[in-house]
Design a protein around this motif. Sequence first.
Motif, PDB file in Angstrom:
ATOM      1  N   ARG A 166       3.489  37.324  -6.470  1.00 33.69           N
ATOM      2  CA  ARG A 166       4.310  36.132  -6.218  1.00 33.69           C
ATOM      3  C   ARG A 166       4.379  35.823  -4.731  1.00 33.69           C
ATOM      4  O   ARG A 166       4.437  34.645  -4.335  1.00 33.69           O
ATOM      5  CB  ARG A 166       5.697  36.325  -6.813  1.00 33.69           C
ATOM      6  N   LYS A 172       0.574  28.707   0.159  1.00 35.83           N
ATOM      7  CA  LYS A 172      -0.166  27.633  -0.500  1.00 35.83           C
ATOM      8  C   LYS A 172      -1.419  27.221   0.264  1.00 35.83           C
ATOM      9  O   LYS A 172      -2.214  26.430  -0.238  1.00 35.83           O
ATOM     10  CB  LYS A 172       0.748  26.420  -0.697  1.00 35.83           C
ATOM     11  N   ASN A 211       0.310  35.865 -19.793  1.00 39.71           N
ATOM     12  CA  ASN A 211       1.631  35.284 -19.537  1.00 39.71           C
ATOM     13  C   ASN A 211       2.001  35.350 -18.055  1.00 39.71           C
ATOM     14  O   ASN A 211       2.672  34.447 -17.531  1.00 39.71           O
ATOM     15  CB  ASN A 211       2.697  36.004 -20.370  1.00 39.71           C
ATOM     16  N   ARG A 213      -0.108  35.156 -15.555  1.00 38.63           N
ATOM     17  CA  ARG A 213      -0.837  34.077 -14.877  1.00 38.63           C
ATOM     18  C   ARG A 213      -0.125  32.756 -15.072  1.00 38.63           C
ATOM     19  O   ARG A 213      -0.004  31.946 -14.142  1.00 38.63           O
ATOM     20  CB  ARG A 213      -2.265  33.983 -15.415  1.00 38.63           C
ATOM     21  N   ILE A 214       0.360  32.502 -16.284  1.00 36.11           N
ATOM     22  CA  ILE A 214       1.093  31.253 -16.555  1.00 36.11           C
ATOM     23  C   ILE A 214       2.331  31.163 -15.672  1.00 36.11           C
ATOM     24  O   ILE A 214       2.636  30.100 -15.111  1.00 36.11           O
ATOM     25  CB  ILE A 214       1.478  31.181 -18.042  1.00 36.11           C
ATOM     26  N   SER A 215       3.048  32.284 -15.523  1.00 39.65           N
ATOM     27  CA  SER A 215       4.254  32.274 -14.695  1.00 39.65           C
ATOM     28  C   SER A 215       3.920  31.998 -13.227  1.00 39.65           C
ATOM     29  O   SER A 215       4.686  31.338 -12.523  1.00 39.65           O
ATOM     30  CB  SER A 215       5.004  33.605 -14.834  1.00 39.65           C
ATOM     31  N   VAL A 217       1.357  30.155 -12.140  1.00 38.22           N
ATOM     32  CA  VAL A 217       1.017  28.743 -12.039  1.00 38.22           C
ATOM     33  C   VAL A 217       2.283  27.882 -12.054  1.00 38.22           C
ATOM     34  O   VAL A 217       2.451  26.967 -11.249  1.00 38.22           O
ATOM     35  CB  VAL A 217       0.069  28.324 -13.183  1.00 38.22           C
ATOM     36  N   GLU A 218       3.186  28.193 -12.977  1.00 36.88           N
ATOM     37  CA  GLU A 218       4.426  27.431 -13.059  1.00 36.88           C
ATOM     38  C   GLU A 218       5.289  27.613 -11.818  1.00 36.88           C
ATOM     39  O   GLU A 218       5.921  26.669 -11.340  1.00 36.88           O
ATOM     40  CB  GLU A 218       5.201  27.844 -14.307  1.00 36.88           C
ATOM     41  N   GLY A 219       5.300  28.831 -11.279  1.00 33.17           N
ATOM     42  CA  GLY A 219       6.071  29.084 -10.067  1.00 33.17           C
ATOM     43  C   GLY A 219       5.519  28.332  -8.867  1.00 33.17           C
ATOM     44  O   GLY A 219       6.265  27.867  -8.008  1.00 33.17           O
ATOM     45  N   ARG A 220       4.209  28.190  -8.818  1.00 33.54           N
ATOM     46  CA  ARG A 220       3.580  27.478  -7.706  1.00 33.54           C
ATOM     47  C   ARG A 220       3.857  25.984  -7.797  1.00 33.54           C
ATOM     48  O   ARG A 220       3.976  25.296  -6.772  1.00 33.54           O
ATOM     49  CB  ARG A 220       2.066  27.739  -7.720  1.00 33.54           C
ATOM     50  N   GLN A 221       3.952  25.474  -9.010  1.00 35.98           N
ATOM     51  CA  GLN A 221       4.193  24.036  -9.188  1.00 35.98           C
ATOM     52  C   GLN A 221       5.669  23.672  -9.007  1.00 35.98           C
ATOM     53  O   GLN A 221       5.985  22.506  -8.835  1.00 35.98           O
ATOM     54  CB  GLN A 221       3.719  23.619 -10.582  1.00 35.98           C
ATOM     55  N   ALA A 222       6.565  24.659  -9.108  1.00 35.50           N
ATOM     56  CA  ALA A 222       7.995  24.373  -8.990  1.00 35.50           C
ATOM     57  C   ALA A 222       8.367  23.918  -7.593  1.00 35.50           C
ATOM     58  O   ALA A 222       7.749  24.293  -6.613  1.00 35.50           O
ATOM     59  CB  ALA A 222       8.785  25.635  -9.354  1.00 35.50           C
TER      60      ALA A 222
END
Length: 222
Positions: A166, A172, A211, A213-215, A217-222
């Motif tokens: 994380r 970024k 799962n 990896r999904i977290s 990706v979602e954390g980066r987009q937040a």
Amino acid sequence: MNSGSISNLMGILAPQPVPARAILSISNTFEREEWAPTWPSGVDFTAVPSWDDYPSSSDGLSAAVVSGHGVQELLDRYGAIITWSLSRFNSVHEESHNIVICRRPEGSFAYSNHLVTQISMLQTYLQSWLRRLHASLPLTDAIDILIRGIIHIEPRIGEAVGAASRRFVTDKRYYGPAVLRHFTTFLFDPAYVGREGTGARLVLKSTRLLNFRISLVEGRQA
């Protein structure tokens, strides 16, 4: 000295995270520009002070902090020392009755007690990333360690890897895109998947890895 005595001695001399945490705490004072030493909040010197009294961070240092007098030299020396320490592990003693059992969602796993020293050192090393990622370790190798560490049989390694991943993703500009790109290649690229299961590598199939990896990706987009 018999093998049992050697095993006990290795447990006593197992590397502790104190030096690594001390370096992280020192670099954190550089960031906060607080040059006075940190003191424990209590006065009971017969008890071990809480880590909460010594704030630290493993996030990447800004260029302004790294350019400070002696900071880069400190980071280089620390990275070289801990890399050297990891390379010196060469366990030759094993006792089949002395094992550590870990229970994971996929089942129960066990490893020999003589590996506790290496695992503790690896955990300390991972807890210092991204701040202490030494230049001698290629980024692709570091990311591969993170990916495989997610499903390590020792839960402490998985926790350290998750936190480190994380921290990578929050960068970024460079590290974040590299981590996500490598994750995608590792999981979905046919050529990469085809190489798994060859030689000393085991085929990996883990819902937990997907799962995670999904977290990310979602954390980066937040």
